[in-house]
Enzyme design. Sequence first.
Site, PDB file in Angstrom:
ATOM      1  CG  LEU A 171      -9.382 -12.334  -2.226  1.00 16.33           C
ATOM      2  CD1 LEU A 171      -9.473 -10.824  -2.110  1.00 16.33           C
ATOM      3  CD2 LEU A 171     -10.612 -12.873  -2.925  1.00 16.33           C
ATOM      4  CB  ALA A 172      -3.252 -13.781  -4.334  1.00 19.10           C
ATOM      5  CG  HIS A 193      -7.308   0.284  10.539  1.00 16.98           C
ATOM      6  ND1 HIS A 193      -8.239   1.040  11.184  1.00 16.98           N
ATOM      7  CD2 HIS A 193      -7.761   0.118   9.280  1.00 16.98           C
ATOM      8  CE1 HIS A 193      -9.225   1.321  10.342  1.00 16.98           C
ATOM      9  NE2 HIS A 193      -8.950   0.770   9.183  1.00 16.98           N
ATOM     10  NE  ARG A 217      -7.066   3.064   6.814  1.00 19.01           N
ATOM     11  CZ  ARG A 217      -7.285   1.932   6.152  1.00 19.01           C
ATOM     12  NH1 ARG A 217      -6.295   1.116   5.867  1.00 19.01           N
ATOM     13  NH2 ARG A 217      -8.492   1.607   5.775  1.00 19.01           N
ATOM     14  CG  HIS A 273      -5.399  -3.368   8.864  1.00 19.50           C
ATOM     15  ND1 HIS A 273      -6.484  -4.195   8.947  1.00 19.50           N
ATOM     16  CD2 HIS A 273      -5.533  -2.687   7.711  1.00 19.50           C
ATOM     17  CE1 HIS A 273      -7.253  -4.008   7.889  1.00 19.50           C
ATOM     18  NE2 HIS A 273      -6.686  -3.114   7.120  1.00 19.50           N
ATOM     19  CD  GLU A 299      -1.387  -8.715   3.761  1.00 17.57           C
ATOM     20  OE1 GLU A 299      -2.560  -9.134   3.666  1.00 17.57           O
ATOM     21  OE2 GLU A 299      -0.908  -8.269   4.817  1.00 17.57           O
ATOM     22  NE  ARG A 346      -3.925  -2.917   2.124  1.00 22.35           N
ATOM     23  CZ  ARG A 346      -5.191  -2.783   2.525  1.00 22.35           C
ATOM     24  NH1 ARG A 346      -6.099  -2.295   1.699  1.00 22.35           N
ATOM     25  NH2 ARG A 346      -5.553  -3.127   3.740  1.00 22.35           N
ATOM     26  CG  LEU A 399     -10.245  -6.975  -0.676  1.00 25.01           C
ATOM     27  CD1 LEU A 399     -11.738  -6.764  -0.427  1.00 25.01           C
ATOM     28  CD2 LEU A 399      -9.815  -8.309  -0.081  1.00 25.01           C
TER      29      LEU A 399
END
Lengths: 249, 637
Positions: free
Chosen positions: B43-44, B266, B330, B401, B425, B435, B441
């Site tokens: 994405l980045a 996670h 979490r 995770h 990230e 986070r 995202l």
Amino acid sequence: MNLRLHIWRQAGPNDTGMLKTYDVANVSEHMSFLEMLDVLNEDLIAKGEIPVAFDHDCREGICGTCGMVINGRPHGPVARTTACQLHMRTFKDGDEIYIEPWRAKAFPVLRDLVVDRGSFDRIIQTGGFVSVNTGNAQDGNAIPISKPDADRAMDAAACIGCGACVAACPNSSAMLFTAAKVGHLASLPQGQAERSSRAMNMVLQMDAEGFGSCTNHYECEAACPKGISAEFIAQMNRDFISTTFGGKA
Amino acid sequence: MELNTGIPSGPIQQRWDKHRADLKLVNPANKRKFTVIVVGTGLAGASSAATLAELGYNVHAFTYHDSARRAHSIAAQGGINAAKNYQNDGDSVWRLFYDTVKGGDFRARESNVYRLAQVSVNIIDQCVAQGVPFAREYGGYLSNRSFGGAQVSRTFYAKGQTGQQLLLGAYQALMRQVGLGKVKLHNKQEMMDLIVVDGRARGIVTRDMVTGAVRSHMADAVILATGGYGNVFYLSTNAKACNVTATYRAHKRGALFANPCYTQIHPTCIPQSGDYQSKLTLMSESLRNDGRIWVPKNKGDQRSPDQIPESDRDYYLERKYPSFGNLSPRDIASRAAKEVCDEGRGVGPGGLGVYLDFSDSIRRLGEKAIADRYGNLFEMYERITGENPYKVPMRIYPAVHYTMGGLWVDYNLMSNVPGLFVLGEANFSDHGANRLGASALMQGLADGYFVIPYTIGGYFAQGGLAGVSSDSSEAQAAVKEAEQKISTLLSIGGKRSPTSFHRELGKIMWDKCGMARNEAGLKEALTRIPELREEFWQNLVVPGSGAELNQSLELGLRVADFLEFAELMCYDALQRNESCGGHFREEYQTEDGEAKRNDDDYCYVAAWEHTGVGKTPTLHKESLSFENVQLATRSYK
Ligand SMILES: Cc1cc2nc3c(=O)[nH]c(=O)nc-3n(C[C@H](O)[C@H](O)[C@H](O)COP(=O)(O)OP(=O)(O)OC[C@H]3O[C@@H](n4cnc5c(N)ncnc54)[C@H](O)[C@@H]3O)c2cc1C
Ligand code: SF4
Ligand code: FES
């Protein structure tokens, strides 16, 4: 369980390649198919042999990297399941398994089970997008999109670009892959401005890459791990024909 | 070393606007004279490469995948946050900012987080324009869901494949620029090193993964968007190829690494089933709405779950956290699971699992209702485990995770090495010590579409960039070093495969620097990691040669870097004598086992400077100030 594997070994793009036989012992039914190959590879390394090269990454059925023909079927015997999501409980003790790469002129073998799928990227480059620069966008809710249209777009956009459709097709056609992208964007208002040129350019590029043409076998649909419907091919054909005859889709 | 954050002054709401107004611009005709290398097409990376090319820069994008579309971002399921307030439920830029700072346990930089919340709204608009098929309501408007750590509904999603659809949007924008000839894409090229000339980042060294050719590529700026390093633990929910090499190599060339010990675990993943396990699969957290988590009361209870009567079960989350129960946060849920398994009460192979039991809900609501809510997840679980969760309780276990740590960057997302920018990230910036779901995202796309296009121009406009070529001594030396490393790895001729070292390293990290850490354990890791590294360089075997597609070599090179990087994580975890977010030091907990932060002494970003392999790194501190959100104990009780 104990298995006998027949795996395509090919040292490089110019090598002829051949099937080689390997026995693997004590395979757990809980292993994934790729984990079974990991175990084989660790064995081969321990014996001083060259491990089998195969592509994979997410191992969750979403990245589209893995791909191999297992006993004649792209991604193996379980419907709508990528090779990485296939588990050994599908097989039984004493089975012989044939493992080969995708075979298509437009997907040259790089090594063993690894092929070059760069042709897919080049198809997208000719039109598989909406021409909108960053910063051009209006508010996301400015154009309502009916839920059925949005859902249809999502169904098509679920394609993971794995290439199983090509491997399954007797003509090595990339129609399902191409139609999935055309269908995704054609289902949305944002995709309308370039709709006709998109279908045209992508189909022409598909031909230029050396993919075969579609003669309606629908093997692609059966092999597709994401259940992309062959209806999208029909839709793309309509867009393509109307463009060829000068009209707008 | 002076850490200059470059945070603009003034009210937080106006900082980004003011900064953009102050940044110098590059004349449109001059942009094509600047070459930018972007490593990574997640994405980045994809969003930045496409956007910079649209602006007119000359862009080279690199990925080790065979296609830009396969980056790990593709695997994100849940969704992406944005402060649109379409639901009219009280969301705002301020609230998203506040939730993120608090969720990060007050270890993030306020100014960056505020900017993130501001541009979040533009991301959704941009993605819709690209044709991202977000979920819609029947009226045709965008749909939202709720996510952890928030009391508003601000998460946008595309079925369970949000990351895939966002990445395909960015990938398509990138492909358009490739087709137009404005981006040169380099697939199957692995970055091996960063080239620094006159103190500035001016290029990279890559290995062609098909031919094995090692070469340099020069540019005016280098952007790393190479993702996280969760695979240092070997087993994680990350894709198999994710690794730390790009950022760690940059670190060795002078870039500071910030907060490497902040990792997110996670709680609901499918547990390991055997030694052959290659990765772990995430099961959506939403399952905890209707499933009850338990283990047998007694150690070594081998009975099948349906044979264990209520009186012999321990619903430990409900017992320990009566108000939140199975929906505890979490980090807490993860640690509690580890605790009961450490006590020998875990279930399934190896005793590393706890039950997530739906039988009460099925009795109460019927199987159909449960199938409507979780059908696809139950199917995925059955595919992997071969067990039917409608009949037998699921077994779950926490897994690594996401990594909040990363290369240190200033407000412009530039590292301390001028010309080296870090996005997504791979940087450390916005999530503090923890986070929130659906925020990675958002951050990757914020960095790529809306931050770097402005800030990189400011860097170029300052001038001072001399010409540079692959013939420079720095470039040649870096290429030579990479080639030597490859030939050394190939020539060791020992007995153990790269994977076997990776597994062993992962086990050390999981045991000593995982969900719960303590001083003694970290010190032990700091002796065992160098020992393992030494064995690696003496007893590794990598079959084949360097001049071909060689997956064992790729692995060997990545594991070599993990073996150095792991030490840095332990140093970081050891110096942080507090518990915060994903970093839980057993010595620092309240009486009821909650994380105990120490704001007097540890309210800073730990930015580490490399001093040599096996040498203690040097710590630099960027102190954090909270002017807009009041420092408070993060309580979800
Ligand atoms: C299972 C799972 C589910 C998730 N779900 C969510 C969610 O619902 N919402 C959310 O917000 N976040 C989620 N996350 C987190 C989020 O997906 C990631 O943090 C984010 O996508 C990272 O994006 P990125 O662009 O920084 O890096 P990545 O997508 O990891 O991309 C890294 C890129 O760098 C390249 N690269 C790396 N090293 C090199 C090298 N040495 N040489 C060449 N190329 C290199 C790779 O090829 C790749 O292209 C999830 C994560 C996981 C594991
Ligand atoms: S259409 Fe199906 S088989 Fe073809 S590339 Fe896409 S997901 Fe794979
Ligand atoms: S490895 Fe990603 S789809 Fe199989």
